[in-house]
Enzyme design. Sequence first.
Site, PDB file in Angstrom:
ATOM      1  NE  ARG A  18      -0.479 -89.241   2.288  1.00 51.42           N
ATOM      2  CZ  ARG A  18       0.243 -88.309   2.873  1.00 51.42           C
ATOM      3  NH1 ARG A  18       0.586 -88.464   4.141  1.00 51.42           N
ATOM      4  NH2 ARG A  18       0.660 -87.242   2.229  1.00 51.42           N
TER       5      ARG A  18
ATOM      6  CG  ASP B  23       4.196 -88.494  -7.949  1.00 49.18           C
ATOM      7  OD1 ASP B  23       3.713 -89.451  -8.574  1.00 49.18           O
ATOM      8  OD2 ASP B  23       3.509 -87.618  -7.394  1.00 49.18           O
TER       9      ASP B  23
ATOM     10  CG  ASP C  28       4.344 -88.645  -4.137  1.00 51.08           C
ATOM     11  OD1 ASP C  28       3.138 -88.486  -3.878  1.00 51.08           O
ATOM     12  OD2 ASP C  28       4.822 -89.747  -4.494  1.00 51.08           O
TER      13      ASP C  28
ATOM     14  CB  THR D 136      -9.556 -88.800   3.496  1.00 47.43           C
ATOM     15  OG1 THR D 136      -8.883 -89.873   2.799  1.00 47.43           O
ATOM     16  CG2 THR D 136     -10.896 -88.517   2.854  1.00 47.43           C
TER      17      THR D 136
HETATM   18  C1  PRP Z   1       3.247 -92.792   0.130  1.00 44.76           C
HETATM   19  C2  PRP Z   1       4.278 -93.648   0.811  1.00 44.76           C
HETATM   20  C3  PRP Z   1       3.480 -94.374   1.864  1.00 44.76           C
HETATM   21  C4  PRP Z   1       2.454 -93.337   2.259  1.00 44.76           C
HETATM   22  C5  PRP Z   1       2.879 -92.730   3.567  1.00 44.76           C
HETATM   23  O1  PRP Z   1       2.509 -93.503  -0.777  1.00 44.76           O
HETATM   24  O2  PRP Z   1       4.956 -94.501  -0.072  1.00 44.76           O
HETATM   25  O3  PRP Z   1       2.857 -95.557   1.395  1.00 44.76           O
HETATM   26  O4  PRP Z   1       2.457 -92.342   1.236  1.00 44.76           O
HETATM   27  O5  PRP Z   1       1.933 -91.838   4.033  1.00 44.76           O
HETATM   28  P1  PRP Z   1       1.142 -92.071   5.389  1.00 44.76           P
HETATM   29  O6  PRP Z   1       2.129 -92.528   6.422  1.00 44.76           O
HETATM   30  O7  PRP Z   1       0.562 -90.735   5.694  1.00 44.76           O
HETATM   31  O8  PRP Z   1       0.066 -93.108   5.139  1.00 44.76           O
HETATM   32  P2  PRP Z   1       1.421 -92.795  -1.752  1.00 44.76           P
HETATM   33  O9  PRP Z   1       0.085 -92.787  -1.115  1.00 44.76           O
HETATM   34  O10 PRP Z   1       1.951 -91.472  -2.204  1.00 44.76           O
HETATM   35  O11 PRP Z   1       1.306 -93.813  -2.952  1.00 44.76           O
HETATM   36  P3  PRP Z   1       2.240 -93.989  -4.266  1.00 44.76           P
HETATM   37  O12 PRP Z   1       3.559 -94.530  -3.798  1.00 44.76           O
HETATM   38  O13 PRP Z   1       1.503 -94.982  -5.097  1.00 44.76           O
HETATM   39  O14 PRP Z   1       2.372 -92.642  -4.917  1.00 44.76           O
HETATM   40  N1  URA Z   2       4.179 -89.843   1.069  1.00 43.34           N
HETATM   41  C1  URA Z   2       5.312 -89.418   0.456  1.00 43.34           C
HETATM   42  O1  URA Z   2       5.704 -89.970  -0.576  1.00 43.34           O
HETATM   43  N2  URA Z   2       5.981 -88.378   0.982  1.00 43.34           N
HETATM   44  C2  URA Z   2       5.592 -87.771   2.103  1.00 43.34           C
HETATM   45  O2  URA Z   2       6.260 -86.827   2.552  1.00 43.34           O
HETATM   46  C3  URA Z   2       4.421 -88.211   2.737  1.00 43.34           C
HETATM   47  C4  URA Z   2       3.740 -89.260   2.207  1.00 43.34           C
END
Ligand code: PRP
Ligand code: URA
Length: 211
Positions: free
Chosen positions: A105, A204, A201, A109
């Site tokens: 994400r 992370d 997150d 944006t």
């Molecule tokens: C997180 C999570 C989802 C997304 C959800 O991933 O694992 O894929 O955010 O958010 P949304 O419903 O608003 O789209 P992230 O983008 O943090 O990626 P990562 O797991 O690689 O850190």
């Molecule tokens: N992605 C995450 O990992 N946590 C949140 O709360 C939202 C998006």
Amino acid sequence: MDSRLLRVLEHPLLAVHVSALRAVETEADAFRRHLTAIARLMAYPVLADLPVEGYALTTPLAGATGHRLAQVPVLVPVLRAGLGMVEAFLDLVPDAVVSHLGLYRDHVTKEPVRYYTNFPQGLMSHPVLLLDPMLATGGSAVDALTLLKQEGARDLRLVNVIAAPEGIRRVSAEHPDVTIYAAAVDERLNDEAYIVPGLGDAGDRQFGTLP
Ligand code: PRP
Ligand code: URA
């Protein structure tokens, strides 16, 4: 939260493990163990309606009828955080296909950005499980489900640990044929589109890359 296609799974152990994920002091190794336990508990109801077919087998004493899955499921973990849900599903269905989908994400944006796909042929004939612990705005899930349908998937299930009402509404509106399974539905998103109370997150926290 009222959605025909939302199934909020209830089990005392789910509540216990989700609480541990939420707690800020839970370190990455414990976070991974709790996430695996949650995925294992969720796998039973998520997979409860998989079709089986009979086949003839022989025990040491006699012939008998066995059962095997009519089609193996395809597991689609959304990188990175969905990776932590794969092992539990594979424990129960060792011959499941694992098909990775790289999405993140964008921090500004909040829109999903695709960076990796690896789908097998013939998705149409398999149950496809999209695995991601977090459903926040729903942008990532909607994009992933759209892509999977373009690749031929028809029987799609979305498996989340914590879902926000905004994400549930968006997925239900854009993919009304997809059942959403969640272990918890939280209150809302904050100004940064993080789930509140949520767990922070998920990627992370799971992999120890906290800033
Ligand atoms: C997180 C999570 C989802 C997304 C959800 O991933 O694992 O894929 O955010 O958010 P949304 O419903 O608003 O789209 P992230 O983008 O943090 O990626 P990562 O797991 O690689 O850190
Ligand atoms: N992605 C995450 O990992 N946590 C949140 O709360 C939202 C998006």
